[in-house]
Design an enzyme around this catalytic site. Structure first.
Site, PDB file in Angstrom:
ATOM      1  N   VAL A 163       3.577   7.176  -6.768  1.00  0.00           N
ATOM      2  CA  VAL A 163       4.402   8.194  -7.706  1.00  0.00           C
ATOM      3  C   VAL A 163       5.779   8.374  -7.266  1.00  0.00           C
ATOM      4  O   VAL A 163       6.712   8.076  -8.161  1.00  0.00           O
ATOM      5  CB  VAL A 163       3.690   9.492  -7.625  1.00  0.00           C
ATOM      6  CG1 VAL A 163       4.552  10.534  -8.704  1.00  0.00           C
ATOM      7  CG2 VAL A 163       2.292   9.433  -8.414  1.00  0.00           C
ATOM      8  N   ASP A 164       5.921   8.150  -5.769  1.00  0.00           N
ATOM      9  CA  ASP A 164       7.290   8.274  -5.482  1.00  0.00           C
ATOM     10  C   ASP A 164       8.272   7.082  -5.966  1.00  0.00           C
ATOM     11  O   ASP A 164       9.172   7.192  -6.304  1.00  0.00           O
ATOM     12  CB  ASP A 164       7.171   8.265  -3.951  1.00  0.00           C
ATOM     13  CG  ASP A 164       7.277   9.712  -3.360  1.00  0.00           C
ATOM     14  OD1 ASP A 164       7.850  10.661  -3.829  1.00  0.00           O
ATOM     15  OD2 ASP A 164       6.660  10.014  -2.295  1.00  0.00           O
ATOM     16  N   VAL A 165       7.589   6.176  -5.779  1.00  0.00           N
ATOM     17  CA  VAL A 165       7.978   4.480  -5.870  1.00  0.00           C
ATOM     18  C   VAL A 165       8.199   4.347  -7.166  1.00  0.00           C
ATOM     19  O   VAL A 165       9.217   3.974  -7.933  1.00  0.00           O
ATOM     20  CB  VAL A 165       7.129   3.688  -5.363  1.00  0.00           C
ATOM     21  CG1 VAL A 165       7.930   2.109  -5.853  1.00  0.00           C
ATOM     22  CG2 VAL A 165       7.261   3.786  -3.876  1.00  0.00           C
TER      23      VAL A 165
END
Length: 392
Positions: A163-165
């Site tokens: 999700v961060d990426v």
């Protein structure tokens, strides 16, 4: 072959930490932008994380310059404003309001630089949750991704900071779209990407499944597959994934593994019929594959058009023959150690991004960057002496 640099001439100022914000800068840098990363005095704490965080800094901060500023000093925010005044893009992923309190929010900086594209990477887009603190794991749990990843009743986060990426990638998409719009309007804008809404986009296929069928999607380990053969199979040594996703591939699969009796059964010629007969089909296939080694299975499937995959580990990827063709770039870590890490997964005009990269020490570029801003040597010396700026 020279790496593509489509963003050459774009200057990016980055106030980030951890993964989501740095991903934006890393992708922009990998595509040729000049990225100046503003770190606190002593360097970003992400550099010193242990355990699963030990790779964050080296993975997502390649290709950047490092300037260390004390933003709580009287002089630090003034230097940051000067950096933003000459930038095309600013990227930040601090808690809502953190940069505003320092006079570095969108309103203040767009007044100084109307062409600035201000990319904020947040936990949530505007709404009831926007003041909450979010992490990759928080978003996965809230948004249903962890529910879909683990077995029923056992939510499990995905095995990478997906999700961060992905949220960082959406930030890049927004920045590139804003640059294109700026060509027409001459004006910058604020771009916001978020963890929670990114997660919802990722689970959107399961929401759509519910809308189409009226039935909730089961967690992936308990799902009813769309294909009869779409599984991990044990071999004599290491497991392998095999998928048979068309009727033509079913014919080929039966030929390869001498499944004459299954091919002779005309009730199995259509995919949906095979799905309903999984309990009858799979034991026979598991027995045949289980008598072979992984390498024997791979050799049989190579070049057939059938989807297959040996079960790899991240550490195996350093020696993967596919990645040896431009998928990894040489990196000198800030410890001085040398390794290879994934480059931007694109090809442009027949060329791959990436090149030899050295991670900067904290503040390694402070003096050079301030000189380029037009600061005289005595002013730079005074800032270094006051502790507002650090150089190494």
């Amino acid at each position: 072959m020279t790496a593509p640099t489509p963003l050459a001439g774009i200057r990016v100022i980055e106030f980030t930490h951890m993964v989501m914000g740095p991903t934006v800068g890393h992708i922009l840098a990998g595509l040729g932008a000049e990225v100046i990363r503003v770190e606190p005095i002593g360097g970003d704490a992400t550099r010193r994380l242990l355990g699963s965080g030990a790779g964050y800094f080296s993975m997502y901060n390649r290709g950047k310059q490092s300037v260390c500023l004390d933003l709580k000093s009287p002089e630090g925010p003034a230097v940051a404003k000067d950096l933003a005044a000459g930038a095309d893009v600013l990227v930040e992923n601090f808690r809502p309001g953190a940069l505003d309190r320092l006079g570095l929010g969108w309103g203040a900086l767009s007044a100084i630089n109307p062409r600035l594209i201000y990319c904020s990477e947040k936990g949530f887009l505007p709404g009831p949750y926007e003041e909450r603190t979010a992490l990759d794991e928080v978003a996965q749990m809230m948004g249903g991704l962890a529910y879909m990843t683990g077995p029923p009743g056992r939510p499990l986060r995905a095995g990478a900071s997906v999700v961060d990426v992905t949220g960082g990638m959406f930030g890049v998409i927004g920045v590139l779209a804003a640059i294109e719009e700026r060509h027409r309007t001459g004006k910058g804008q604020k771009v916001v990407a978020s963890l929670f809404e990114t997660t919802i986009y990722l689970v959107g296929q399961h929401m759509a499944q519910f809308a189409v069928t009226g039935k909730a999607a089961a967690p992936m380990p308990a799902r009813i597959s769309a294909w009869a053969i779409y599984d991990v199979f044990e071999t004599r040594d290491e497991p392998v994934f095999i998928g048979v996703v068309t009727d033509a591939l079913w014919k080929k699969f039966c030929e390869l593994f001498a499944l004459d009796d299954l091919w002779a059964d005309e009730s199995l010629r259509a995919n949906n019929q095979r799905v309903l007969a999984r309990d009858r089909i799979l034991p026979q296939i598991r027995e045949i594959v289980g008598a072979m080694t992984r390498d024997e299975v791979v050799a049989k499937l190579e070049g057939t058009g059938l989807p297959f995959a040996p079960i790899g580990k991240p550490e195996d990827m350093f020696d993967d023959p596919q990645l040896a063709h431009g998928g990894l770039e040489p990196v000198t870590l800030d410890t001085g150690a040398q390794t290879y890490l994934p480059t931007i997964p694109l090809e442009m005009d027949g060329k791959r991004p990436g090149g030899d990269v050295t991670l900067p020490l904290p503040g390694a570029d402070s003096r050079v960057v301030l000189t380029a801003l037009g600061y005289p040597a005595d002013k730079i010396d005074a800032l270094l002496a006051s502790g507002a700026v650090q150089s190494t």
